[in-house]
Design a protein around this motif. Structure first.
Motif, mmCIF file in Angstrom:
data_model
loop_
_atom_site.group_PDB
_atom_site.id
_atom_site.type_symbol
_atom_site.label_atom_id
_atom_site.label_comp_id
_atom_site.label_asym_id
_atom_site.label_seq_id
_atom_site.Cartn_x
_atom_site.Cartn_y
_atom_site.Cartn_z
ATOM 1 N N ASN A 280 0.815 -1.217 0.000
ATOM 2 C CA ASN A 280 0.000 0.000 0.000
ATOM 3 C C ASN A 280 0.849 1.267 0.000
ATOM 4 O O ASN A 280 2.009 1.251 0.405
ATOM 5 C CB ASN A 280 -0.890 0.038 1.254
ATOM 6 C CG ASN A 280 -1.882 -1.099 1.259
ATOM 7 O OD1 ASN A 280 -2.201 -1.651 0.212
ATOM 8 N ND2 ASN A 280 -2.359 -1.442 2.434
ATOM 9 N N SER A 281 0.214 2.366 -0.379
ATOM 10 C CA SER A 281 0.900 3.669 -0.365
ATOM 11 C C SER A 281 -0.135 4.772 -0.511
ATOM 12 O O SER A 281 -1.144 4.601 -1.203
ATOM 13 C CB SER A 281 1.882 3.755 -1.528
ATOM 14 O OG SER A 281 2.305 5.081 -1.729
ATOM 15 N N LEU A 282 0.113 5.899 0.122
ATOM 16 C CA LEU A 282 -0.634 7.123 -0.164
ATOM 17 C C LEU A 282 0.314 8.134 -0.819
ATOM 18 O O LEU A 282 0.137 8.550 -1.951
ATOM 19 C CB LEU A 282 -1.228 7.713 1.124
ATOM 20 C CG LEU A 282 -2.108 8.958 0.962
ATOM 21 C CD1 LEU A 282 -3.191 9.003 2.040
ATOM 22 C CD2 LEU A 282 -1.292 10.241 1.053
ATOM 23 N N ARG A 283 1.392 8.493 -0.089
ATOM 24 C CA ARG A 283 2.299 9.556 -0.523
ATOM 25 C C ARG A 283 3.111 9.170 -1.771
ATOM 26 O O ARG A 283 3.194 9.942 -2.737
ATOM 27 C CB ARG A 283 3.276 9.918 0.613
ATOM 28 C CG ARG A 283 2.680 10.824 1.659
ATOM 29 C CD ARG A 283 3.224 10.494 3.021
ATOM 30 N NE ARG A 283 2.654 9.231 3.462
ATOM 31 C CZ ARG A 283 1.504 9.146 4.153
ATOM 32 N NH1 ARG A 283 0.895 10.224 4.551
ATOM 33 N NH2 ARG A 283 0.977 7.968 4.481
ATOM 34 N N THR A 284 3.713 7.997 -1.736
ATOM 35 C CA THR A 284 4.644 7.621 -2.805
ATOM 36 C C THR A 284 3.915 7.526 -4.141
ATOM 37 O O THR A 284 4.354 8.092 -5.151
ATOM 38 C CB THR A 284 5.312 6.280 -2.449
ATOM 39 O OG1 THR A 284 5.877 6.391 -1.147
ATOM 40 C CG2 THR A 284 6.383 5.914 -3.445
ATOM 41 N N ARG B 249 7.940 -0.762 -5.172
ATOM 42 C CA ARG B 249 7.734 -0.856 -3.712
ATOM 43 C C ARG B 249 7.492 -2.322 -3.364
ATOM 44 O O ARG B 249 6.556 -2.940 -3.876
ATOM 45 C CB ARG B 249 6.542 -0.014 -3.265
ATOM 46 C CG ARG B 249 6.114 -0.353 -1.839
ATOM 47 C CD ARG B 249 5.218 0.667 -1.195
ATOM 48 N NE ARG B 249 5.954 1.864 -0.844
ATOM 49 C CZ ARG B 249 5.521 2.790 0.007
ATOM 50 N NH1 ARG B 249 4.355 2.646 0.594
ATOM 51 N NH2 ARG B 249 6.241 3.863 0.267
ATOM 52 N N GLU C 277 10.543 2.064 -1.758
ATOM 53 C CA GLU C 277 10.621 1.498 -0.401
ATOM 54 C C GLU C 277 10.569 -0.016 -0.447
ATOM 55 O O GLU C 277 9.559 -0.633 -0.775
ATOM 56 C CB GLU C 277 9.534 1.982 0.573
ATOM 57 C CG GLU C 277 9.851 1.490 2.002
ATOM 58 C CD GLU C 277 8.883 1.957 3.088
ATOM 59 O OE1 GLU C 277 7.956 2.743 2.792
ATOM 60 O OE2 GLU C 277 9.066 1.517 4.226
ATOM 61 N N HIS D 185 14.501 3.249 2.062
ATOM 62 C CA HIS D 185 13.512 4.168 1.471
ATOM 63 C C HIS D 185 14.244 5.463 1.088
ATOM 64 O O HIS D 185 14.078 6.499 1.727
ATOM 65 C CB HIS D 185 12.401 4.435 2.495
ATOM 66 C CG HIS D 185 11.136 4.987 1.908
ATOM 67 N ND1 HIS D 185 11.013 5.389 0.592
ATOM 68 C CD2 HIS D 185 9.920 5.228 2.474
ATOM 69 C CE1 HIS D 185 9.785 5.829 0.378
ATOM 70 N NE2 HIS D 185 9.099 5.741 1.502
ATOM 71 N N GLN E 283 12.319 8.898 0.513
ATOM 72 C CA GLN E 283 11.860 9.522 1.755
ATOM 73 C C GLN E 283 12.981 10.327 2.389
ATOM 74 O O GLN E 283 12.783 11.456 2.840
ATOM 75 C CB GLN E 283 11.409 8.429 2.738
ATOM 76 C CG GLN E 283 10.806 8.979 4.018
ATOM 77 C CD GLN E 283 9.434 9.598 3.796
ATOM 78 O OE1 GLN E 283 8.596 8.989 3.142
ATOM 79 N NE2 GLN E 283 9.221 10.787 4.308
ATOM 80 N N CYS F 16 8.088 9.957 8.796
ATOM 81 C CA CYS F 16 7.856 9.778 7.360
ATOM 82 C C CYS F 16 6.382 9.740 6.986
ATOM 83 O O CYS F 16 6.032 9.977 5.848
ATOM 84 C CB CYS F 16 8.540 8.494 6.897
ATOM 85 S SG CYS F 16 7.897 7.015 7.712
ATOM 86 N N LEU F 17 5.510 9.390 7.944
ATOM 87 C CA LEU F 17 4.080 9.170 7.726
ATOM 88 C C LEU F 17 3.861 7.935 6.836
ATOM 89 O O LEU F 17 4.668 7.740 5.934
ATOM 90 C CB LEU F 17 3.393 10.396 7.106
ATOM 91 C CG LEU F 17 3.608 11.731 7.858
ATOM 92 C CD1 LEU F 17 2.893 12.860 7.113
ATOM 93 C CD2 LEU F 17 3.119 11.668 9.298
ATOM 94 N N PRO F 18 2.832 7.147 7.056
ATOM 95 C CA PRO F 18 1.763 7.361 8.029
ATOM 96 C C PRO F 18 2.260 7.149 9.464
ATOM 97 O O PRO F 18 3.194 6.378 9.685
ATOM 98 C CB PRO F 18 0.728 6.295 7.651
ATOM 99 C CG PRO F 18 1.529 5.190 7.046
ATOM 100 C CD PRO F 18 2.661 5.873 6.322
ATOM 101 N N ARG G 115 8.632 15.055 -1.001
ATOM 102 C CA ARG G 115 8.665 13.826 -1.803
ATOM 103 C C ARG G 115 8.432 14.168 -3.273
ATOM 104 O O ARG G 115 9.113 13.658 -4.168
ATOM 105 C CB ARG G 115 7.581 12.832 -1.321
ATOM 106 C CG ARG G 115 7.772 12.275 0.077
ATOM 107 C CD ARG G 115 8.938 11.308 0.162
ATOM 108 N NE ARG G 115 8.815 10.221 -0.786
ATOM 109 C CZ ARG G 115 8.098 9.115 -0.587
ATOM 110 N NH1 ARG G 115 7.464 8.932 0.557
ATOM 111 N NH2 ARG G 115 8.044 8.167 -1.505
HETATM 112 N N1 CP Z 1 6.140 7.726 3.603
HETATM 113 C C1 CP Z 1 5.593 6.967 2.629
HETATM 114 O O1 CP Z 1 6.305 6.325 1.864
HETATM 115 O O2 CP Z 1 4.243 7.040 2.555
HETATM 116 P P1 CP Z 1 3.325 6.003 1.768
HETATM 117 O O3 CP Z 1 3.562 4.650 2.396
HETATM 118 O O4 CP Z 1 1.922 6.502 1.988
HETATM 119 O O5 CP Z 1 3.725 6.010 0.336
#
Ligand code: CP
Length: 336
Positions: A46-50, A110, A142, A146, A149, A295-297, A323
């Motif tokens: 999963n990912s939001l930012r990347t 990823r 990642e 990573h 990041q 780094c979040l989340p 990012r």
């Molecule tokens: N920090 C980071 O890589 O966020 P995601 O897992 O949401 O991509």
């Protein structure tokens, strides 16, 4: 052709050049540096930012991103050389990668550890196989490190210290602290943070609850080498006061203890004793007005209190925004 798999593969000067370009792109985000170029983004997790930042970043530079998920929508892949493919996998990574190389100009990957056996996970098999067979540059999104990041993290630190007139990163006390999380997490961000902080000249302290939480030897050795080249020694401590005293940067992350990979029940009993490693106002008061980030989340009030996260010293949003800018610079550098 060069891949971007780990900051350790790149010199500080090369990384500084990418960060300088990221600053230019931050000021002037729209361009045509990736005109008609395509990046294939393979997300095994999963990912939001990347995912969002790579897709938008490619678009802003005139390129295009194709997001592929081998857990839904792609054929299951085989990674072993010489495999007799009678299992679930329908396609070997060699063909999949070579075909993607015919379509795309860059490939991002990823792929988190399986969390069963660190001796296997530390081989980073998926990323290495794709980098091996790809005919175009590959970017680590990642895996067990990573690097994107940490480029964003370094840029956010530079920006904030410059804005505050607090000088360069060299010689600053940087604390990478383990924090509690109910589950054992990937060591990737911690590995990369340790190496990036050392490479960029900071005095690095790794704070973790017990010896079991010390990161893999290869990252400790790389950070020790880079700290030494910059005239510092890497400090590893389990003492909260020693670590926070005079810190100028606090970076927090949770990770699973490597000796317990695949045997997480006893590790849980250990980690549950260290909930007090949370980054809170009392610990931050021991620092030299430290910048703090994650780094979040991030689980609020488990890893970091609301008061610290929502304080002016927290640069997590800047880091997340960066990012976008650093990855555009990385894509430009590789695809150009
Ligand atoms: N920090 C980071 O890589 O966020 P995601 O897992 O949401 O991509």
């Amino acid at each position: 052709m060069r891949h971007f798999l780990n900051t350790a593969d790149w010199s500080r000067a090369e990384l500084e050049a990418m960060l300088a370009d990221a600053r230019r792109l931050k000021k002037s985000p729209i361009g045509d540096a990736l005109k008609d170029k395509t990046i294939a983004l393979l997300f095994f997790n999963n990912s939001l930012r990347t995912r969002t930042s790579f897709d938008i970043g490619a678009t802003q530079l005139g390129g295009h991103a194709v997001v592929l998920s081998p857990t839904g929508g792609m054929w299951p892949l085989e990674f072993a050389d010489g495999a007799v493919m009678l299992g679930e996998a329908e396609e070997h990574v060699k063909e999949a990668t070579k075909v993607l190389s015919r379509y795309a100009d860059l490939i991002g990957v990823r792929s988190f550890p399986k969390f069963q056996n660190w001796a296997e996970d530390r081989e980073d098999r998926v990323l290495k196989a794709i980098a091996r067979w790809s005919d175009v540059p590959v970017i680590n999104l990642e895996t067990i490190t990573h690097p994107c990041q940490e480029m964003a993290h370094i840029l956010a630190l530079k920006e904030r210290f410059e804005q505050a007139g607090r000088g360069p990163l060299d010689g600053k006390k940087y604390v990478l602290t383990w924090t509690y999380h109910p589950k054992p997490l990937n060591t990737a961000v911690a590995n990369s943070a340790l190496m990036a902080a050392a490479k960029f000249g900071m005095k690095v302290t790794l704070l973790c609850p017990t010896e079991d939480y010390i990161l893999d030897d290869r990252y400790i050795e790389q950070a020790t080498k880079d700290c030494g080249a910059n005239g510092h020694a890497l400090t590893i401590t389990h003492d909260i006061e020693e670590a926070y005293d005079g810190a100028e940067i606090v970076y927090c992350k949770s990770w699973g203890a490597l000796p317990f990979f695949g045997n997480w029940e006893p590790e849980k009993a250990i980690r549950d004793r260290f909930r007090h490693f949370i980054v809170d106002e009392k610990k931050m008061a021991m620092t030299d007005d430290a910048l703090v980030s994650h780094c979040l989340p991030m689980r609020r009030n488990v890893k970091m209190t609301d008061a610290v996260f929502d304080s002016k010293n927290c640069i997590a949003y800047d880091e997340a925004e960066n990012r976008l800018h650093v990855q555009k610079a990385i894509m430009k550098a590789l695809a150009g």
